[in-house]
Design a protein around this motif. Structure first.
Motif, PDB file in Angstrom:
ATOM      1  N   GLY A 111       0.808  -1.216   0.000  1.00  0.00           N
ATOM      2  CA  GLY A 111       0.000   0.000   0.000  1.00  0.00           C
ATOM      3  C   GLY A 111       0.837   1.260   0.000  1.00  0.00           C
ATOM      4  O   GLY A 111       2.067   1.230  -0.031  1.00  0.00           O
ATOM      5  N   GLY A 112       0.142   2.378   0.061  1.00  0.00           N
ATOM      6  CA  GLY A 112       0.805   3.676   0.060  1.00  0.00           C
ATOM      7  C   GLY A 112       1.647   3.897   1.306  1.00  0.00           C
ATOM      8  O   GLY A 112       2.654   4.612   1.275  1.00  0.00           O
ATOM      9  N   LYS A 116       1.786  -5.212   3.645  1.00  0.00           N
ATOM     10  CA  LYS A 116       1.250  -6.285   4.474  1.00  0.00           C
ATOM     11  C   LYS A 116       1.616  -7.618   3.829  1.00  0.00           C
ATOM     12  O   LYS A 116       1.425  -7.806   2.635  1.00  0.00           O
ATOM     13  CB  LYS A 116      -0.287  -6.179   4.580  1.00  0.00           C
ATOM     14  N   GLU A 160       6.885  -0.771   6.725  1.00  0.00           N
ATOM     15  CA  GLU A 160       6.573   0.510   6.106  1.00  0.00           C
ATOM     16  C   GLU A 160       6.981   0.440   4.640  1.00  0.00           C
ATOM     17  O   GLU A 160       8.056  -0.077   4.315  1.00  0.00           O
ATOM     18  CB  GLU A 160       7.322   1.630   6.829  1.00  0.00           C
ATOM     19  N   VAL A 270      -9.914   2.116   5.345  1.00  0.00           N
ATOM     20  CA  VAL A 270      -9.200   3.342   5.706  1.00  0.00           C
ATOM     21  C   VAL A 270      -7.709   3.044   5.759  1.00  0.00           C
ATOM     22  O   VAL A 270      -7.164   2.648   6.792  1.00  0.00           O
ATOM     23  CB  VAL A 270      -9.694   3.914   7.041  1.00  0.00           C
ATOM     24  N   GLY A 295      -5.954   7.818   6.496  1.00  0.00           N
ATOM     25  CA  GLY A 295      -4.884   7.499   7.438  1.00  0.00           C
ATOM     26  C   GLY A 295      -3.600   8.250   7.138  1.00  0.00           C
ATOM     27  O   GLY A 295      -2.867   8.655   8.058  1.00  0.00           O
ATOM     28  N   PHE A 311       3.835   6.485  13.889  1.00  0.00           N
ATOM     29  CA  PHE A 311       2.379   6.547  13.938  1.00  0.00           C
ATOM     30  C   PHE A 311       1.877   6.220  15.341  1.00  0.00           C
ATOM     31  O   PHE A 311       0.998   6.899  15.875  1.00  0.00           O
ATOM     32  CB  PHE A 311       1.793   5.562  12.919  1.00  0.00           C
ATOM     33  N   GLY A 403      -8.700  -1.444   7.335  1.00  0.00           N
ATOM     34  CA  GLY A 403      -7.532  -0.589   7.066  1.00  0.00           C
ATOM     35  C   GLY A 403      -6.771  -0.301   8.347  1.00  0.00           C
ATOM     36  O   GLY A 403      -7.340  -0.303   9.443  1.00  0.00           O
ATOM     37  N   PHE A 404      -5.491  -0.036   8.196  1.00  0.00           N
ATOM     38  CA  PHE A 404      -4.647   0.096   9.384  1.00  0.00           C
ATOM     39  C   PHE A 404      -4.785   1.417  10.112  1.00  0.00           C
ATOM     40  O   PHE A 404      -4.238   1.588  11.206  1.00  0.00           O
ATOM     41  CB  PHE A 404      -3.181  -0.162   9.047  1.00  0.00           C
ATOM     42  N   ARG A 407      -6.474   0.706  13.542  1.00  0.00           N
ATOM     43  CA  ARG A 407      -5.444   0.312  14.505  1.00  0.00           C
ATOM     44  C   ARG A 407      -6.020  -0.223  15.815  1.00  0.00           C
ATOM     45  O   ARG A 407      -5.369  -0.188  16.861  1.00  0.00           O
ATOM     46  CB  ARG A 407      -4.539   1.521  14.774  1.00  0.00           C
TER      47      ARG A 407
HETATM   48  N1  LIG Z   1       3.234   1.630  11.840  1.00  0.00           N
HETATM   49  C1  LIG Z   1       2.550   2.425  11.017  1.00  0.00           C
HETATM   50  N2  LIG Z   1       3.201   3.209  10.132  1.00  0.00           N
HETATM   51  C2  LIG Z   1       2.523   4.000   9.308  1.00  0.00           C
HETATM   52  N3  LIG Z   1       1.186   4.094   9.304  1.00  0.00           N
HETATM   53  C3  LIG Z   1       0.486   3.357  10.146  1.00  0.00           C
HETATM   54  C4  LIG Z   1       1.136   2.485  11.041  1.00  0.00           C
HETATM   55  N4  LIG Z   1       0.177   1.851  11.736  1.00  0.00           N
HETATM   56  C5  LIG Z   1      -0.996   2.316  11.321  1.00  0.00           C
HETATM   57  N5  LIG Z   1      -0.825   3.243  10.368  1.00  0.00           N
HETATM   58  C6  LIG Z   1      -1.937   3.947   9.708  1.00  0.00           C
HETATM   59  O1  LIG Z   1      -2.363   3.087   8.699  1.00  0.00           O
HETATM   60  C7  LIG Z   1      -2.437   3.768   7.456  1.00  0.00           C
HETATM   61  C8  LIG Z   1      -2.126   2.813   6.367  1.00  0.00           C
HETATM   62  O2  LIG Z   1      -3.089   1.800   6.394  1.00  0.00           O
HETATM   63  P1  LIG Z   1      -3.073   0.612   5.366  1.00  0.00           P
HETATM   64  O3  LIG Z   1      -4.374  -0.098   5.495  1.00  0.00           O
HETATM   65  O4  LIG Z   1      -1.857  -0.196   5.542  1.00  0.00           O
HETATM   66  O5  LIG Z   1      -3.062   1.404   3.998  1.00  0.00           O
HETATM   67  P2  LIG Z   1      -2.070   1.388   2.751  1.00  0.00           P
HETATM   68  O6  LIG Z   1      -2.500   0.189   1.991  1.00  0.00           O
HETATM   69  O7  LIG Z   1      -2.381   2.661   2.063  1.00  0.00           O
HETATM   70  O8  LIG Z   1      -0.667   1.306   3.234  1.00  0.00           O
HETATM   71  C9  LIG Z   1      -1.467   4.904   7.578  1.00  0.00           C
HETATM   72  O9  LIG Z   1      -1.815   5.965   6.731  1.00  0.00           O
HETATM   73  C10 LIG Z   1      -1.593   5.266   9.038  1.00  0.00           C
HETATM   74  O10 LIG Z   1      -2.689   6.124   9.242  1.00  0.00           O
END
Ligand SMILES: Nc1ncnc2c1ncn2[C@@H]1O[C@H](COP(=O)(O)OP(=O)(O)O)[C@@H](O)[C@H]1O
Ligand SMILES: CC(C)(COP(=O)(O)O)[C@@H](O)C(=O)NCCC(=O)O
Length: 496
Positions: A111-112, A116, A160, A270, A295, A311, A403-404, A407
């Motif tokens: 992801g951005g 995962k 990351e 999200v 996020g 984060f 989405g993360f 959390r």
């Molecule tokens: N350890 C982390 N580092 C960065 N972002 C995190 C972390 N844990 C949670 N986040 C949150 O999760 C978001 C990314 O969620 P994710 O579902 O993985 O999306 P993406 O597929 O865009 O990476 C970030 O923008 C941030 O708000």
């Protein structure tokens, strides 16, 4: 940071054999599951949940004696699967004790913000040559056969995206990339590393495809991100009991999903940005909306404004914040009074960050804790509100958030729930998924064999840890969200 982590432990339970006898006709699968009933196991297992942790080895490349069901591809067996870990544990694994085929899957969602990764490893000491291994009987075309049970587990890991090299090193160190061969080569006696293909979804599957080829020598088989999100969510919602839960005013409650009444629903993922997907069935969906305030916005703006390094640090700061120092409340505008005629109490936020303009304060005069909380509140509320409006557009009552960004954070979930509840006058409900951030990766993982839900639903699914969701601990920090009844009168037009 304690409590901002952890994924649940679920167990896919007994009666496997009994259920196997009923799978000859796939059309009857749902009925079988429903009749079998779903059992909630008690907390007694929670003490044992780490017992198997050491007993595994990392996934090895398939050997020429890899065990496959003749003429077919290796299959994923989720019977008695148990997602390991309690609420405090980071990235727990899912046990697959009955996995008989020697699968060597791993899949990525790049992801951005985060990568995962879901991968499978066999249990140590349960090699194919282990004569003491257990067997299971399976009815296949009317005949009973026995297969060795290798057992193993699914692992969930995240990196990351900006540190992609760490992910590549991880894959390399565990030799994950040598374990996957293109499906055309399943029956080949001597699988060739050059044919190695890995499933990946997310924008990074496109952006970094060349790098994967260069560094690991593997090709990326790109799976569509929305397809994977929906596949992951549908699987979890249909097959895993107590996957979904509500979270309001600090109170968490699991939701029993009726398999026959799951669709349609709104899936809101999200991540860095936000996608809103109307899901009508397996593989049937439409991305109906999205917002770029997600996020990534919280983490990006938060980092700029607070100088936080991570984060989790930003999230932790919010727990000690008081947003009233920076948000403009209705009471600030109305001299401490409610604006009761339109249903707004004095404590309602009239304008997020609104006080930052009227106060003669610079950024450094504000507490990072307050900024973080105000930002978290603003973004979470906004996502909840937009989600509800989209649910309203299509007459959807259930909204699942993944989405993360979520959390497992109590205040984030409470705020989203409040917005949905308030604007829908209690007609729509926000629900959260315990595997929030891994939906896409799970969907990509399952796409190897295009394992449909019908394949997976033959197993009885049992919850092992009812309270094992990612959770930040019981206490809700920050300002009260307000009383729903206080404000409900202004949204008469918002029925679904
Ligand atoms: N350890 C982390 N580092 C960065 N972002 C995190 C972390 N844990 C949670 N986040 C949150 O999760 C978001 C990314 O969620 P994710 O579902 O993985 O999306 P993406 O597929 O865009 O990476 C970030 O923008 C941030 O708000
Ligand atoms: C482009 C994306 C699908 C990428 O997914 P992500 O990496 O954020 O999980 C997502 O960021 C998104 O839906 N953004 C919102 C764009 C919009 O609808 O305005």
């Amino acid at each position: 940071m304690a409590g901002l982590t952890g994924h649940p432990v679920l167990e896919i339970g007994d009666k496997f054999e009994e259920l196997q006898n009923n799978i000859i006709n796939n059309n009857k699968n749902k009925e079988v599951i429903d009749k079998a009933g779903l059992v909630v196991k008690g907390e007694e297992n929670s003490n044992n949940n780490n017992n198997n942790q050491g007993g595994e080895r990392d996934m090895a490349p398939p050997t020429s004696n890899s065990l496959h069901r003749s003429g077919s591809r290796p299959q994923l067996d989720l019977s008695k699967a148990a997602i390991q870990g309690n609420s405090e544990e980071r990235d727990p694994t899912i046990l697959l004790p009955n996995q008989s085929d020697d699968i060597s899957h791993f899949a990525l969602d790049i992801g951005g913000s985060l990568i995962k990764l879901v991968y499978f490893s066999r249990h140590e000491g349960q090699s194919i040559d282990d004569k003491r291994k257990k067997t299971i009987k399976e009815i296949s075309n009317g005949s009973r056969r026995s297969y060795p049970i290798l057992g193993g587990r699914l692992h969930f890991v995240k990196f990351e995206t900006s540190k992609l090299n760490e992910c590549l090193d991880f894959i390399s160190s565990k030799q994950l990339h040598n374990g996957r061969i293109d499906s055309h080569y399943w029956n080949s006696e001597a699988p060739n590393k050059e044919n190695a293909v890995i499933k990946a979804t997310g924008g990074g599957a496109y952006k970094f495809a060349d790098l994967f080829k260069e560094r690991l020598g593997v090709s990326i088989d790109k799976e569509d991100e929305m397809d994977c999100l929906v596949a992951g969510a549908n699987f979890l919602l249909k097959a895993i009991r107590h996957e979904a839960f509500t979270h309001m005013e600090g109170h968490k409650e699991f939701v029993q999903i009726d398999h026959n009444d799951l669709f349609p629903y709104l899936l809101v993922n999200v991540g860095s940005g936000v996608s809103m997907i109307k899901v009508d069935g397996d593989g049937k969906f439409q991305r109906v909306s999205g917002t770029n305030v997600g996020g990534g916005t919280y983490w990006g703006l938060g980092r700029l404004l607070t100088k936080c390094n991570s984060f989790d640090e930003l999230l932790e700061l919010s727990q000690r914040g008081d947003n009233r120092t920076i948000d403009m409340l209705v009471g600030d505008i109305y001299g401490g009074m409610d604006y009761s005629k339109i249903g707004l109490s004095a404590s309602t936020i009239a304008s997020s960050f609104g006080k930052a303009i009227s106060d003669k304060k610079e950024l450094e005069d504000h507490r990072p804790e307050d900024i973080s909380l105000s930002l978290l509140r603003m973004i979470s509320y906004n996502i909840g509100q937009i989600s509800y409006l989209n649910a309203l557009r299509f007459g959807l009552k259930r909204i699942f958030f993944g989405g993360f960004f979520i959390r497992g954070h109590a205040y984030t979930m409470d705020t989203i729930s409040f917005a949905v509840h308030f604007w829908s006058q209690g007609q729509a409900q926000a629900m959260f998924l315990r595997h929030e951030g891994f939906l896409g990766a799970l969907g990509a993982f399952m796409s190897y064999e295009k394992l449909g839900l019908d394949d997976l639903m033959v197993h009885q699914l049992v919850e092992r840890f009812p309270m094992g969701a990612p959770y930040t601990g019981g206490k809700i920090h920050g300002p009260p969200l307000g009383n729903l009844n206080e404000k409900a009168s202004i949204v008469r037009l918002c029925h679904i």
